[in-house]
Design an enzyme around this catalytic site. Structure first.
Site, short mmCIF file in Angstrom:
data_model
loop_
_atom_site.label_atom_id
_atom_site.label_comp_id
_atom_site.label_asym_id
_atom_site.label_seq_id
_atom_site.Cartn_x
_atom_site.Cartn_y
_atom_site.Cartn_z
CG ASP A 110 -2.04 1.10 1.19
OD1 ASP A 110 -2.33 1.35 -0.16
OD2 ASP A 110 -2.51 1.41 2.13
CG HIS A 117 -3.85 10.87 2.92
ND1 HIS A 117 -4.70 10.83 3.92
CD2 HIS A 117 -2.92 9.73 2.99
CE1 HIS A 117 -4.38 9.90 4.71
NE2 HIS A 117 -3.63 9.30 4.32
CD GLN A 225 -1.93 4.23 10.79
OE1 GLN A 225 -3.26 4.29 10.92
NE2 GLN A 225 -1.33 4.88 9.93
#
EC number: 3.7.1.2
Length: 395
Positions: A110, A117, A225
């Site tokens: 990914d 972003h 995360q």
């Protein structure tokens, strides 16, 4: 035999013809193509003799492994066959079939290819830093290695992950269900043919290796995360689930959607250079419990899909048929173009209205659907189907 109508303004007309894998009433999964609201069995349409035996397989992998020239040949054969009479037993209504994960996912990477972003997250997490981007960001496509076994097809329920987290008020780490569960609206690129270990794929040659494109939702547990990702990056906050759409739009169908990527300054290193780095003019829509909350534009992405594949292999890493690499969150310059809820709600400080309620992160029972369209031939548009998941309670 029957003749199918050709609907000129259909998102799934002859200019699209996405591939998928279907079954009916528990039958063995087989390869199909979609035309309008029909699912058409390719083995019954084109036959299963010789090289066509791949259409009786339960995934697209054997067909993809035949290579780019074969993909071109089969696409032309499908278009010709659908203009004539089609075997009745090859046809199924979309509502009558079960759609499966279209590829056996060999490996998964990914990326983090949106400057908007990456800049937004930099401002959120490093507010005192004058440059929201990390020093390496404009020199290489940043990415992490994901978990291929957790990629699931649209419609699969997503169990809320559990893990360690440590909030500002916690004296020490705690364990439990994620309380900041998020989405990431992305595109996924499927490798049809790979490279041998010790070799690499040049950016200019990437189109010969990319079979097609799917919608991709990289579900993200932001609290898990945040605690784990320093210094090695995402792990359990990402590895629990990612959802893809069941229809693979061939890259061959997206030639009219190609656009230039933004100017890449400073100049990238030679292995990432292209005569014309291309992106895709794909407009996404994120629907949260039935309400559209954001519309991310893929055309704003900084890094080309070809550059991402070139970077994946430049160190000699092999890729294989069925490898998936995703773009990372797609975000544009406007607030209503942000492709993750952590951005859209600015870390939870600016809730959005969803069906009259103020919302920040996902609650049990929430459903998120990604859709998208792109320019097709003759001024029309082509569709990608739906990428849907519903949040289930932690177990």
């Amino acid at each position: 035999m029957t003749t199918l109508p050709i609907i000129e303004d259909s998102l799934f007309g002859l200019d699209n013809l996405p591939y998928g894998v279907y079954s009916v009433d528990g039958s063995a999964p087989r390869v199909a193509v979609r035309l309008h609201d029909h699912v058409i069995d390719l083995g019954l349409l084109l036959g299963t003799e010789g090289d066509n035996d791949v259409f009786a397989a339960p995934t697209l992998n054997p067909f993809m492994a035949q290579g780019h020239a074969r993909w071109v040949e089969v696409r032309a054969a499908i278009r010709e066959a659908l203009r004539g009479e089609v075997p009745q037993d090859a046809l199924h209504r979309l509502d009558d079939v079960t759609l499966h994960l279209p590829v056996e996912v060999s490996d998964y990477v990914d990326f983090y290819a949106s400057e908007h972003h990456a800049s937004n997250l930099g401002r959120l997490f490093r507010p005192d830093n004058p440059d929201p981007l990390m020093p390496n960001w404009k020199h290489l496509p940043v990415g992490y290695h994901g978990r291929s076994a957790s990629i699931v097809v649209s419609g699969t329920g997503i169990v809320r992950p559990q893990g360690q987290r440590k909030g500002p008020a916690d004296e020490k780490p705690v364990f439990g269900p994620s309380t900041r569960l998020d989405i990431e609206a992305e595109l996924g690129f499927i490798v049809g043919t790979g490279n041998a270990m010790g070799s690499s794929i040049a950016a200019e040659d990437a189109e010969q290796h990319i079979f097609g494109v799917v919608l991709f939702n990289d579900w993200s547990a932001r609290d898990i995360q945040a605690w784990e990702y320093v210094p090695l990056g995402p792990n359990l906050g990402k590895s629990f689930a990612s959802t893809i759409s069941p229809w693979v739009v061939p890259l061959l169908a997206l030639q009219e959607a190609k656009v230039s990527v933004p100017d890449q300054e400073p100049e990238v290193l030679p292995y990432l250079q292209m005569r014309q780095p291309w992106g895709l003019d794909v407009d996404l829509e994120v629907v949260w419990n039935g309400e559209t909350v954001t519309r991310p534009p893929y055309a704003a992405m900084y890094w080309s899909p070809a550059q991402m594949l070139a970077h994946t292999t430049v160190n000699g890493a092999p890729t294989r048929t069925g490898d998936v690499y995703a773009s990372g969150t797609i975000s544009g310059p406007e607030k209503n173009q942000r492709g993750a809820f952590i951005e859209l709600t600015w870390g939870g400080k600016e809730p959005v209205q969803v069906n009259g309620e103020e919302r920040t992160f996902l609650e049990d029972g929430d459903q998120v659907t990604l859709t998208a369209t792109a320019p097709g031939a003759n001024g029309g548009r082509i569709g990608f189907g739906e990428c849907t998941g519903r949040i289930l309670p932690a177990r």
